[in-house]
Design a protein around this motif. Structure first.
Motif, PDB file in Angstrom:
ATOM      1  N   LYS A  24      -1.356   3.041   8.391  1.00  0.00           N
ATOM      2  CA  LYS A  24      -1.178   4.484   8.245  1.00  0.00           C
ATOM      3  C   LYS A  24      -0.312   5.109   7.525  1.00  0.00           C
ATOM      4  O   LYS A  24       0.462   4.624   7.391  1.00  0.00           O
ATOM      5  N   SER A  45      -5.367   7.355   7.459  1.00  0.00           N
ATOM      6  CA  SER A  45      -5.661   5.809   8.152  1.00  0.00           C
ATOM      7  C   SER A  45      -6.756   5.329   7.061  1.00  0.00           C
ATOM      8  O   SER A  45      -7.491   5.844   6.667  1.00  0.00           O
ATOM      9  N   SER A  61       0.841  -1.388  -0.089  1.00  0.00           N
ATOM     10  CA  SER A  61      -0.060  -0.056   0.043  1.00  0.00           C
ATOM     11  C   SER A  61       0.892   1.203   0.224  1.00  0.00           C
ATOM     12  O   SER A  61       0.397   2.358  -0.181  1.00  0.00           O
ATOM     13  N   THR A 109       2.230   2.663   2.551  1.00  0.00           N
ATOM     14  CA  THR A 109       1.944   3.412   3.857  1.00  0.00           C
ATOM     15  C   THR A 109       3.048   3.235   4.797  1.00  0.00           C
ATOM     16  O   THR A 109       3.951   2.533   4.487  1.00  0.00           O
ATOM     17  N   ASP A 110       2.944   4.018   5.764  1.00  0.00           N
ATOM     18  CA  ASP A 110       4.029   4.156   6.734  1.00  0.00           C
ATOM     19  C   ASP A 110       4.080   3.062   7.772  1.00  0.00           C
ATOM     20  O   ASP A 110       5.205   2.973   8.615  1.00  0.00           O
TER      21      ASP A 110
END
Length: 118
Positions: free
Chosen positions: A118, A100, A18, A20-21
């Motif tokens: 997130k 999120s 994704s 994301t972090d």
């Protein structure tokens, strides 16, 4: 392989795919209606401890809302979202999280957990 290792790999791959972090996988406890943190990826120990101390409940927070609706929930700006308690919102901000996504984990329409990125 044990379950924790499998869940850690799943959340790690979800974060990677994704872009994301960080991410977390929760297991749903029907008796308490809480989501218990089972595995994380790219999250600081302080944040992990806060998430364990304040487990989301069914219908609350982004994971709880996703599970209750049985649909993914996207929060484009955590700072403007009321899904998080002020303390948790501040902590997420401090660790650099801004958006999120939560996806309910279901088995035959029964809630078994949630995945949060997130």
């Amino acid at each position: 392989m044990d379950l924790e290792t499998v869940l850690t790999r799943i959340v790690s791959h979800a974060v990677q795919l994704s872009g994301t972090d960080g991410g977390a996988i929760y297991e749903y406890d029907e008796s308490s209606e809480e989501f218990l943190l089972r595995a994380t990826d790219h999250m600081e120990e302080e944040l992990i401890n806060a998430l364990r101390a304040n487990p989301p409940r069914l219908g609350d927070g982004v994971v709880g809302r996703a599970a209750a609706s049985r649909e993914p929930v996207v929060v484009p700006n955590i700072l403007e979202e009321r899904a998080y308690a002020p303390r948790m919102r501040q902590m997420l901000e401090r660790f650099g999280f801004r958006a999120s996504l939560a996806v309910p984990l279901l088995r035959e329409e029964r809630i078994i957990g949630g995945l949060a990125l997130k």
